[in-house]
Design a protein around this motif. Structure first.
Motif, PDB file in Angstrom:
ATOM      1  N   GLY A 364      44.679  40.635  48.468  1.00 52.00           N
ATOM      2  CA  GLY A 364      44.490  40.950  47.058  1.00 52.00           C
ATOM      3  C   GLY A 364      45.663  40.450  46.239  1.00 52.00           C
ATOM      4  O   GLY A 364      46.695  40.036  46.776  1.00 52.00           O
ATOM      5  N   THR A 365      45.505  40.523  44.911  1.00 47.63           N
ATOM      6  CA  THR A 365      46.530  40.035  43.993  1.00 47.63           C
ATOM      7  C   THR A 365      46.728  41.056  42.877  1.00 47.63           C
ATOM      8  O   THR A 365      45.751  41.573  42.319  1.00 47.63           O
ATOM      9  CB  THR A 365      46.139  38.680  43.386  1.00 47.63           C
ATOM     10  N   VAL A 366      47.979  41.346  42.578  1.00 51.09           N
ATOM     11  CA  VAL A 366      48.316  42.207  41.445  1.00 51.09           C
ATOM     12  C   VAL A 366      48.815  41.319  40.312  1.00 51.09           C
ATOM     13  O   VAL A 366      49.442  40.269  40.549  1.00 51.09           O
ATOM     14  CB  VAL A 366      49.378  43.254  41.834  1.00 51.09           C
ATOM     15  N   MET A 367      48.522  41.730  39.079  1.00 55.33           N
ATOM     16  CA  MET A 367      48.897  40.942  37.905  1.00 55.33           C
ATOM     17  C   MET A 367      49.689  41.812  36.935  1.00 55.33           C
ATOM     18  O   MET A 367      49.355  42.981  36.730  1.00 55.33           O
ATOM     19  CB  MET A 367      47.661  40.381  37.211  1.00 55.33           C
ATOM     20  N   ALA A 368      50.722  41.234  36.358  1.00 60.11           N
ATOM     21  CA  ALA A 368      51.561  41.913  35.372  1.00 60.11           C
ATOM     22  C   ALA A 368      52.028  40.895  34.346  1.00 60.11           C
ATOM     23  O   ALA A 368      52.097  39.686  34.628  1.00 60.11           O
ATOM     24  CB  ALA A 368      52.756  42.595  36.036  1.00 60.11           C
ATOM     25  N   ILE A 378      57.753  36.861  35.483  1.00 59.27           N
ATOM     26  CA  ILE A 378      57.755  38.083  36.292  1.00 59.27           C
ATOM     27  C   ILE A 378      57.978  37.717  37.753  1.00 59.27           C
ATOM     28  O   ILE A 378      57.463  36.709  38.256  1.00 59.27           O
ATOM     29  CB  ILE A 378      56.434  38.860  36.128  1.00 59.27           C
ATOM     30  N   ARG A 379      58.746  38.552  38.438  1.00 60.23           N
ATOM     31  CA  ARG A 379      58.949  38.426  39.879  1.00 60.23           C
ATOM     32  C   ARG A 379      58.409  39.694  40.544  1.00 60.23           C
ATOM     33  O   ARG A 379      58.731  40.804  40.132  1.00 60.23           O
ATOM     34  CB  ARG A 379      60.425  38.265  40.211  1.00 60.23           C
ATOM     35  N   SER A 396      56.273  36.356  45.533  1.00 59.19           N
ATOM     36  CA  SER A 396      57.046  36.800  44.377  1.00 59.19           C
ATOM     37  C   SER A 396      56.582  36.166  43.078  1.00 59.19           C
ATOM     38  O   SER A 396      56.795  36.731  42.005  1.00 59.19           O
ATOM     39  CB  SER A 396      58.532  36.493  44.597  1.00 59.19           C
ATOM     40  N   GLY A 397      55.931  35.028  43.147  1.00 63.12           N
ATOM     41  CA  GLY A 397      55.549  34.343  41.919  1.00 63.12           C
ATOM     42  C   GLY A 397      54.209  34.774  41.361  1.00 63.12           C
ATOM     43  O   GLY A 397      54.082  35.036  40.157  1.00 63.12           O
ATOM     44  N   ASN A 398      53.179  34.868  42.228  1.00 69.29           N
ATOM     45  CA  ASN A 398      51.834  35.156  41.715  1.00 69.29           C
ATOM     46  C   ASN A 398      51.333  36.548  42.073  1.00 69.29           C
ATOM     47  O   ASN A 398      50.230  36.921  41.670  1.00 69.29           O
ATOM     48  CB  ASN A 398      50.834  34.124  42.237  1.00 69.29           C
ATOM     49  N   GLY A 399      52.078  37.335  42.847  1.00 67.71           N
ATOM     50  CA  GLY A 399      51.661  38.695  43.154  1.00 67.71           C
ATOM     51  C   GLY A 399      50.591  38.803  44.208  1.00 67.71           C
ATOM     52  O   GLY A 399      49.938  39.862  44.299  1.00 67.71           O
ATOM     53  N   SER A 400      50.397  37.763  45.030  1.00 69.42           N
ATOM     54  CA  SER A 400      49.376  37.811  46.082  1.00 69.42           C
ATOM     55  C   SER A 400      49.929  38.597  47.270  1.00 69.42           C
ATOM     56  O   SER A 400      51.016  38.308  47.775  1.00 69.42           O
ATOM     57  CB  SER A 400      48.986  36.394  46.519  1.00 69.42           C
ATOM     58  N   ALA A 422      59.375  42.859  38.074  1.00 72.25           N
ATOM     59  CA  ALA A 422      60.613  42.837  37.298  1.00 72.25           C
ATOM     60  C   ALA A 422      60.725  41.522  36.556  1.00 72.25           C
ATOM     61  O   ALA A 422      60.243  40.472  37.016  1.00 72.25           O
ATOM     62  CB  ALA A 422      61.829  43.040  38.211  1.00 72.25           C
ATOM     63  N   GLU A 423      61.371  41.604  35.371  1.00 73.32           N
ATOM     64  CA  GLU A 423      61.605  40.382  34.613  1.00 73.32           C
ATOM     65  C   GLU A 423      62.687  39.549  35.306  1.00 73.32           C
ATOM     66  O   GLU A 423      63.696  40.082  35.776  1.00 73.32           O
ATOM     67  CB  GLU A 423      62.038  40.721  33.194  1.00 73.32           C
ATOM     68  N   ILE A 424      62.466  38.244  35.324  1.00 77.83           N
ATOM     69  CA  ILE A 424      63.465  37.369  35.945  1.00 77.83           C
ATOM     70  C   ILE A 424      64.722  37.307  35.085  1.00 77.83           C
ATOM     71  O   ILE A 424      65.849  37.305  35.613  1.00 77.83           O
ATOM     72  CB  ILE A 424      62.869  35.959  36.159  1.00 77.83           C
TER      73      ILE A 424
END
Length: 748
Positions: A364-368, A378-379, A396-400, A422-424
């Motif tokens: 699955g993938t989470v999105m923020a 976002i990281r 860390s890049g796409n939240g997969s 978290a914001e980069i």
């Protein structure tokens, strides 16, 4: 005639001498009345007793208060009609103030006041007067009372009960007892007033006295002033991150009144922020507190306008004409931007995945996103406290989210993870979200026996007889439920399996009679399979013992225990267990052997060295001169004990006083005697710190064994027989072994 003229004449009358002086006259009545006091009198006295009636003449005396003259103030005169002026009578005065305040001339009867009198202290005095014969001291007239009244003069000014009076008058009041000199007096202009009031007696005429008092007058408040905002427009600022309920500022309307007349109620009556903000009235400070009603967003709206109204809660209907008792102001609220943390697309995530997926599969993938206008990248990361076994990982890049280890639903059906975004550019700004991973079942486990079965068959069993009912369990959880099939791995001539089609099966016999002496145990392999895809099956071996039973089939005895073959114990494990047991046994045996061989070194080293009272040791003695080291005579005869002497073979560091050893009784046992001597040597500080030879030749008294010395024995050992020592008990076993084993040593 005026009042002033009257007062002047009255004062002149008081001060000038009067032609008539007040006096009380005691006079006889013209015809004295006589009264017979008794009917009988003694015959020797021919007189008849008569009672003379009293001749007092009464008047009241009047006396002015506050007399200021230098002489005593004349009050009046007492006079009796019996007084002939020859001084034979004496006047006596008694009662209030007699002798102190009032005095009387005994001869003339003149009464004087000795000091000033204050009518306000006492208005009249009651006294008693009597005239007596000076020579006989008998009263010539009965005692009578008279009153001296004090005339009042104006010697006290009027006074007020209170020195200062305090009064309150509502502002805007009409006339009253104390009237207002000005109409519509305003408390807000002046609140305190002080009035001096004078009171005069004698109607205020000349010659009267006066007194004054002070009255402090306070104007009490009425609600005659409406609230007023000091500004028409009020500016406030608020951060968009402020939570609901946060106070962002306050507004206050001033009211010139006080108390409840100044109480104000605030409300928002208009504006574009009525649904985003609220206002609360603070009773203590009479302020309106503006709070956040809903979450703010700088990116959505940056400015809100409110119209706030303040109104008195207690309005006096008498002053409605003064106008409305309320006021309004405009409040402008600016929303300020803050660096907000990332926002996930959902409040939580639920992913479902089968347990047989390969490692590295994305589940699955989470999105923020960053809600700020800058839109920082976002990281993503996983909170490892929620994944201690590191079964999952995240890009860390796409939240997969993907697996990093194989999954097993039977070990854990749910995994509760926490993903951090978290914001980069600002890693401190982070947000967490819950991710629930549900592991779906795959048929990857074979069914097994539900329990361990202890099965037996009777020797007299008949064909088709039920000997055991079995069931199975499966760790998998198929959607359609569990369904098991039972069968034999091969055709068995002795037993068969009958499937009950309810996840149980029956074990039945196929032949008539069993013999436990021929075969005591049968192993029956049973195949158990499920109906899910792919089909899983396992073979469980059932151990059946042959037992002797009674006529009712109850087991009586068996030749062997029924065991279910262990499936998880390998041959290597069994060998390791056996080796451990063998090693432990060897260690125990060696320890026992070493303990058995550990014995004390024999006192006599060889057969040739057997001599009485001789012990071999490696320490060299003192020679022939060592005659005081050990007193042999004492050992041979306890009664012959000499005074203990100091040792000559050593030099003691400290000189100790010799101690005398008590004499042992004649029947003291040798063992007790020797123990006492050993104890004395152990406690003796002058004893040498090494072993030394001690010869003990005393055998004791009345020994049933008589003398054990070999000095009187023959030169050969053949005549000596020491076997009788064993008959004396366990205490002589050691001695019997030493002296009774000579022949065996020779033979060997």
């Amino acid at each position: 005639m005026t009042i002033y003229q009257f007062l002047l004449l009255f004062l002149l009358w008081v001060c000038l001498p009067h032609f008539c002086s007040p006096e009380i006259m005691f006079r006889r009545t013209p015809v004295p009345q006589q009264r017979i006091l008794g009917a009988r009198v003694p015959r020797s006295d021919g007189k008849i007793l008569h009672r003379q009636k009293r001749g007092w003449m009464w008047n009241q005396f009047f006396l002015l208060e506050e007399y200021t003259g230098s002489d005593y103030q004349y009050v009046g005169k007492l006079h009796s009609d019996q007084d002939k002026g020859d001084g034979s009578l004496k006047y006596i005065l008694s009662g209030d103030g007699a002798g102190t305040l009032f005095i009387i001339d005994e001869k003339t009867g003149d009464i004087h006041a000795t000091r000033r009198i204050d009518r306000e202290e006492k208005a009249f005095y009651t006294l008693r007067a009597q005239a007596i014969n000076r020579r006989t001291l008998r009263p010539v007239e009965p005692e009578s009372e008279f009153v001296i009244k004090i005339h009042d003069i104006n010697d006290n000014e009027p006074t007020f009960p209170e020195e200062i009076y305090t009064a309150s008058v509502p502002e805007m009041s009409v006339v009253g007892i104390i009237r207002t000199a000005l109409p519509n007096m305003n408390r807000e202009n002046r609140e305190q007033y002080q009035v001096v009031i004078q009171a005069k007696d004698m109607g205020g005429q000349m010659g009267g006295l006066s007194g004054t008092t002070t009255v402090n007058i306070t104007l009490t408040d009425v609600n005659d002033n409406p609230p007023r905002f000091p500004q028409n427009t009020i500016h406030l600022r608020v951060l968009e991150s402020s939570p609901v309920g946060t106070a962002i500022g306050s507004v206050k309307a001033t009211d010139a009144d006080t108390g409840k007349n100044a109480e104000v109620e605030y409300r928002i009556i208009d504006g574009d922020g009525t649904d985003m903000f609220d206002i609360i009235t603070e009773k203590d400070t009479q302020e309106g507190i503006i709070t956040v009603k809903k979450p703010l967003d700088y990116e959505s709206r940056r400015l809100y306008t409110l119209k706030v109204e303040a109104e008195n809660t207690h309005v006096d209907p008498r002053f409605y004409y003064l106008g409305p008792f309320k006021d309004t102001t405009i409040v402008k609220i600016s929303v300020e931007d803050v660096d907000e943390p990332p926002v996930f697309s959902r409040s939580s995530y639920l992913f479902e995945v089968h347990e047989d997926i390969e490692v590295g599969t994305i589940i699955g993938t989470v999105m923020a996103r960053d809600p700020d206008s800058a839109s920082s990248p976002i990281r993503f990361s996983l909170d490892r406290h929620t994944d201690l076994d590191r079964i999952f990982n995240i890009h860390s890049g796409n939240g997969s989210l993907y697996t990093s280890k194989p999954l097993d639903r039977e070990l854990s059906q749910w995994h509760n993870l926490t993903v951090i975004a978290a914001e980069i550019n600002n890693p401190k700004e982070m947000t967490r979200v819950a991710v629930f991973v549900r592991i779906l079942d795959v048929n990857d486990n074979a069914p097994q026996f539900a329990v361990f079965y202890d099965t037996f068959v009777c020797e007299n069993a008949r064909p088709g007889q039920l000997i055991q009912t079995i069931s199975a369990v499966d760790k998998d959880d198929p959607l359609g439920g569990q369904k098991f099939f039972f069968s034999l791995a091969a055709v068995n001539p002795n037993f068969t399996v009958q499937d009950n089609e309810d996840n149980t099966a029956r074990i039945l016999t196929r032949k008539n009679g069993f013999n436990r002496h021929e075969i005591s145990t049968y192993l029956l392999p049973v195949v158990i399979s499920d109906n899910d895809y792919p089909i899983q099956s396992s073979t469980g071996t059932l151990t059946i013992r042959v037992c002797a039973c009674d006529s009712q089939g109850n087991m009586q005895s068996c030749s062997a225990e029924a065991l279910l073959l262990p499936a998880g114990l390998s041959t290597g494990a069994l060998i390791a267990i056996l080796l451990c047991i063998i090693i432990l046994l060897v260690i125990v045996v060696l320890f026992a052997a070493l303990k058995r061989q550990r014995k004390k070194e024999p006192l006599i080293l060889s057969k040739e060295d057997i001599r009485d009272n001789i012990v071999s040791y490696n320490d060299e003695g003192g020679g022939e001169e060592d005659t005081q080291a050990f007193d042999i005579g004492t050992l041979r005869n306890p009664a012959a004990i000499e005074e203990k002497k100091l040792r000559r073979d050593i030099i003691p560091e400290t000189l100790f006083i010799p101690r005398r050893t008590p004499t042992a009784p004649d029947n003291t046992d040798v063992r007790d005697f020797i123990n006492e001597r050993l104890k004395e040597h152990d406690l003796d500080p002058t004893a040498p710190p090494y072993d030394s030879l001690a010869t003990y030749a005393y055998e004791g008294n009345d020994s049933i064994a008589e003398s054990l010395s070999s000095l009187d024995s023959g030169t050969t050992d053949g005549d000596q027989n020491y076997d009788y020592l064993r008959e004396w008990g366990p205490r002589f076993n050691k001695l019997a072994e030493m002296y009774g084993g000579g022949d065996s040593d020779k033979d060997s």
